[in-house]
Design a protein around this motif. Structure first.
Motif, PDB file in Angstrom:
ATOM      1  N   ASP A 127       0.831  -1.206   0.000  1.00 46.00           N
ATOM      2  CA  ASP A 127       0.000   0.000   0.000  1.00 46.00           C
ATOM      3  C   ASP A 127       0.863   1.251   0.000  1.00 46.00           C
ATOM      4  O   ASP A 127       0.501   2.259  -0.608  1.00 46.00           O
ATOM      5  CB  ASP A 127      -0.906   0.010   1.237  1.00 46.00           C
ATOM      6  N   GLN A 128       1.994   1.182   0.700  1.00 47.98           N
ATOM      7  CA  GLN A 128       2.855   2.341   0.859  1.00 47.98           C
ATOM      8  C   GLN A 128       4.327   1.929   0.776  1.00 47.98           C
ATOM      9  O   GLN A 128       4.685   0.797   1.080  1.00 47.98           O
ATOM     10  CB  GLN A 128       2.644   2.989   2.235  1.00 47.98           C
ATOM     11  N   VAL A 129       5.154   2.897   0.408  1.00 47.39           N
ATOM     12  CA  VAL A 129       6.602   2.825   0.585  1.00 47.39           C
ATOM     13  C   VAL A 129       7.019   4.107   1.282  1.00 47.39           C
ATOM     14  O   VAL A 129       6.580   5.197   0.905  1.00 47.39           O
ATOM     15  CB  VAL A 129       7.336   2.680  -0.759  1.00 47.39           C
ATOM     16  N   THR A 130       7.842   3.991   2.316  1.00 48.00           N
ATOM     17  CA  THR A 130       8.269   5.200   3.012  1.00 48.00           C
ATOM     18  C   THR A 130       9.341   5.914   2.196  1.00 48.00           C
ATOM     19  O   THR A 130      10.114   5.295   1.460  1.00 48.00           O
ATOM     20  CB  THR A 130       8.817   4.885   4.416  1.00 48.00           C
ATOM     21  N   ILE A 131       9.388   7.232   2.349  1.00 52.69           N
ATOM     22  CA  ILE A 131      10.380   8.031   1.633  1.00 52.69           C
ATOM     23  C   ILE A 131      10.868   9.149   2.547  1.00 52.69           C
ATOM     24  O   ILE A 131      10.068   9.859   3.169  1.00 52.69           O
ATOM     25  CB  ILE A 131       9.804   8.592   0.314  1.00 52.69           C
ATOM     26  N   ALA A 132      12.183   9.253   2.650  1.00 50.96           N
ATOM     27  CA  ALA A 132      12.806  10.370   3.364  1.00 50.96           C
ATOM     28  C   ALA A 132      13.051  11.497   2.369  1.00 50.96           C
ATOM     29  O   ALA A 132      13.197  11.271   1.163  1.00 50.96           O
ATOM     30  CB  ALA A 132      14.118   9.925   4.000  1.00 50.96           C
ATOM     31  N   ILE A 133      13.103  12.712   2.884  1.00 51.46           N
ATOM     32  CA  ILE A 133      13.260  13.892   2.038  1.00 51.46           C
ATOM     33  C   ILE A 133      14.514  14.646   2.456  1.00 51.46           C
ATOM     34  O   ILE A 133      14.687  14.952   3.641  1.00 51.46           O
ATOM     35  CB  ILE A 133      12.031  14.807   2.152  1.00 51.46           C
ATOM     36  N   ASN A 134      15.363  14.929   1.487  1.00 46.80           N
ATOM     37  CA  ASN A 134      16.621  15.672   1.655  1.00 46.80           C
ATOM     38  C   ASN A 134      17.709  14.772   2.236  1.00 46.80           C
ATOM     39  O   ASN A 134      17.498  14.087   3.244  1.00 46.80           O
ATOM     40  CB  ASN A 134      16.472  16.922   2.527  1.00 46.80           C
ATOM     41  N   THR A 135      18.842  14.761   1.573  1.00 46.88           N
ATOM     42  CA  THR A 135      20.001  14.015   2.057  1.00 46.88           C
ATOM     43  C   THR A 135      20.402  14.539   3.426  1.00 46.88           C
ATOM     44  O   THR A 135      20.569  15.741   3.613  1.00 46.88           O
ATOM     45  CB  THR A 135      21.164  14.133   1.057  1.00 46.88           C
ATOM     46  N   ASN A 136      20.550  13.626   4.388  1.00 45.78           N
ATOM     47  CA  ASN A 136      20.695  14.077   5.768  1.00 45.78           C
ATOM     48  C   ASN A 136      21.377  13.016   6.617  1.00 45.78           C
ATOM     49  O   ASN A 136      21.307  11.825   6.330  1.00 45.78           O
ATOM     50  CB  ASN A 136      19.293  14.357   6.352  1.00 45.78           C
ATOM     51  N   GLN A 137      22.031  13.465   7.672  1.00 48.19           N
ATOM     52  CA  GLN A 137      22.576  12.559   8.678  1.00 48.19           C
ATOM     53  C   GLN A 137      21.439  11.784   9.338  1.00 48.19           C
ATOM     54  O   GLN A 137      20.355  12.315   9.557  1.00 48.19           O
ATOM     55  CB  GLN A 137      23.324  13.360   9.747  1.00 48.19           C
ATOM     56  N   MET A 138      21.680  10.494   9.635  1.00 55.82           N
ATOM     57  CA  MET A 138      20.707   9.698  10.383  1.00 55.82           C
ATOM     58  C   MET A 138      21.471   8.884  11.429  1.00 55.82           C
ATOM     59  O   MET A 138      21.571   7.664  11.346  1.00 55.82           O
ATOM     60  CB  MET A 138      19.885   8.795   9.470  1.00 55.82           C
ATOM     61  N   ASN A 139      22.012   9.584  12.399  1.00 54.96           N
ATOM     62  CA  ASN A 139      22.780   8.966  13.469  1.00 54.96           C
ATOM     63  C   ASN A 139      21.813   8.467  14.540  1.00 54.96           C
ATOM     64  O   ASN A 139      21.471   9.183  15.479  1.00 54.96           O
ATOM     65  CB  ASN A 139      23.767   9.979  14.041  1.00 54.96           C
ATOM     66  N   VAL A 140      21.358   7.223  14.393  1.00 54.63           N
ATOM     67  CA  VAL A 140      20.358   6.689  15.321  1.00 54.63           C
ATOM     68  C   VAL A 140      20.944   6.406  16.700  1.00 54.63           C
ATOM     69  O   VAL A 140      20.205   6.088  17.638  1.00 54.63           O
ATOM     70  CB  VAL A 140      19.704   5.404  14.770  1.00 54.63           C
ATOM     71  N   CYS A 141      22.267   6.544  16.826  1.00 60.20           N
ATOM     72  CA  CYS A 141      22.914   6.271  18.114  1.00 60.20           C
ATOM     73  C   CYS A 141      23.103   7.530  18.960  1.00 60.20           C
ATOM     74  O   CYS A 141      23.494   7.426  20.126  1.00 60.20           O
ATOM     75  CB  CYS A 141      24.273   5.616  17.889  1.00 60.20           C
ATOM     76  N   GLU A 142      22.846   8.701  18.382  1.00 58.15           N
ATOM     77  CA  GLU A 142      23.160   9.941  19.091  1.00 58.15           C
ATOM     78  C   GLU A 142      22.437  10.049  20.437  1.00 58.15           C
ATOM     79  O   GLU A 142      22.999  10.541  21.421  1.00 58.15           O
ATOM     80  CB  GLU A 142      22.808  11.147  18.221  1.00 58.15           C
ATOM     81  N   LEU A 143      21.198   9.589  20.490  1.00 55.65           N
ATOM     82  CA  LEU A 143      20.406   9.699  21.710  1.00 55.65           C
ATOM     83  C   LEU A 143      20.463   8.447  22.578  1.00 55.65           C
ATOM     84  O   LEU A 143      19.837   8.404  23.632  1.00 55.65           O
ATOM     85  CB  LEU A 143      18.947  10.000  21.361  1.00 55.65           C
ATOM     86  N   MET A 144      21.187   7.430  22.143  1.00 52.70           N
ATOM     87  CA  MET A 144      21.198   6.167  22.871  1.00 52.70           C
ATOM     88  C   MET A 144      22.357   6.129  23.863  1.00 52.70           C
ATOM     89  O   MET A 144      23.516   6.341  23.499  1.00 52.70           O
ATOM     90  CB  MET A 144      21.324   4.986  21.903  1.00 52.70           C
TER      91      MET A 144
END
Length: 351
Positions: A127-144
């Motif tokens: 039904d859907q595909v997710t899409i991010a907008i604008n090339t960007n950092q995605m540091n998922v560890c920054e808050l961990m």
């Protein structure tokens, strides 16, 4: 978004749509007892989440060795089995995947962006595909912190470094082509946005006619290149979203529960699952199904209905396309495009 005097009354709110992301692609199978590996386990996890009250499934899939799959054929198999097992669920494929070539000689024929655009060729269609907008950092560890990653592969320095340095390649040319292909295939893009600047880019795409459909989006408050899980950030993003959009709140680790509780009270929608959060109380693991059940309990305490599959599809307006940029802007509640010679704020004219 607009809040009227009676907007916080649950009888005036949409039924709560619960997204669940139960496949945790950043984790390895030994990181949690809740990570399904075999195809049968992955399908059963979807069934269990549906039975608990989730109506949108964020889809990734794993190979038999537990590694995340990059094979189009495996995703096709997964989608076919999910369509049979949970026919009323909205199937939302995670758009971060780059499919690996299959078959002799395929390497030479596919370029990098082509492997990502293959999401538009999934069969059966999600039904859907997710899409991010604008090339960007995605540091998922920054808050961990250490407590967040305790007992998982993300506690290993080399593994954590890889995720700390992760970024999203999503420039203008890729986004324009990806939206074109998804819409041509009848797949709804689900926008994953980390701040108001990314929302502004989506608005410009709509004003230029690059996307003509419902605006279904997540605020992704995970820090590391996106907004952090600060209620001021969330409220500012909510304020900027047009009234006709469908907004889900998404965060990371133990921030998920408080932000989702706020979202339920405000009439917004929520995302849960071990892709985002492993923890209930500090130090106590919580499964994806338990997270869904928790959202259902909170909604019931607030007297808010939980969406059925049919209600979720109606809220997301699955299958809807508009005829023009002007119609899209009107449906979403944004001001119309400026006409030649028009001054001041463009106002929508009565038909």
């Amino acid at each position: 978004m607009q809040f009227l005097d009676d907007s916080l009354l649950p009888e005036n709110q949409q039924a709560l749509v619960i997204q669940v992301a139960p496949y945790g692609p950043e984790f390895l199978p030994g990181d949690s007892d809740d990570i399904p590996v075999t195809m049968a386990e992955q399908v059963q996890k979807a069934v269990d989440c549906w039975n608990a009250g989730a109506t949108v499934l964020h889809v990734h899939c794993r190979e038999a060795d537990g590694c995340g799959s990059k094979r189009l054929s495996m995703f096709n198999e997964m989608l076919a089995r999910l369509r049979e097992a949970v026919p009323q669920m909205v199937l939302q494929v995670g758009g971060s995947i780059s499919f690996a070539p299959e078959g002799e000689g395929a390497d030479a024929r596919w370029l990098n962006d082509d492997t990502r655009h293959m999401l538009a060729e999934l069969d059966p269609k999600p039904d859907q595909v997710t899409i991010a907008i604008n090339t960007n950092q995605m540091n998922v560890c920054e808050l961990m912190g250490a407590d967040d990653v305790a007992g998982t592969s993300l506690a290993l320095p080399a593994y954590q470094e890889a995720y700390r340095e992760m970024w999203i390649p999503s420039g203008p040319a890729f986004v324009a082509e990806h939206l074109k292909r998804l819409q041509a295939s009848g797949i709804q893009p689900h926008f994953m946005l980390g701040d108001a600047g990314q929302l502004e880019t989506v608005e410009r795409l709509i004003r230029r006619g690059a996307y003509t459909g419902p605006l279904v989006l997540n605020w992704v408050g995970i820090g590391g290149g996106a907004d952090g899980p600060n209620p001021y950030n969330m409220m500012e993003f909510i304020r900027r979203v047009p009234a006709g959009a469908v907004l889900t709140i998404e965060s990371i680790m133990r921030n998920v529960l408080p932000l989702n509780t706020m979202a339920i009270a405000m009439g917004l929608h929520v995302r849960v699952g071990i892709e985002d959060n492993l923890w209930g109380r500090k130090g106590q693991r919580i499964t994806s199904v338990q997270q869904v059940e928790q959202m259902v309990r909170i909604a019931r305490e607030l007297h808010r209905d939980v969406a059925s599959g049919a209600q979720a599809k109606a809220t997301y307006q699955i299958g809807t396309r508009y005829q023009s940029a002007d119609e899209t802007l009107a449906r979403l509640g944004w001001a119309p495009n400026r006409r030649p010679g028009e001054r001041g704020v463009p106002l929508r004219r009565a038909a």
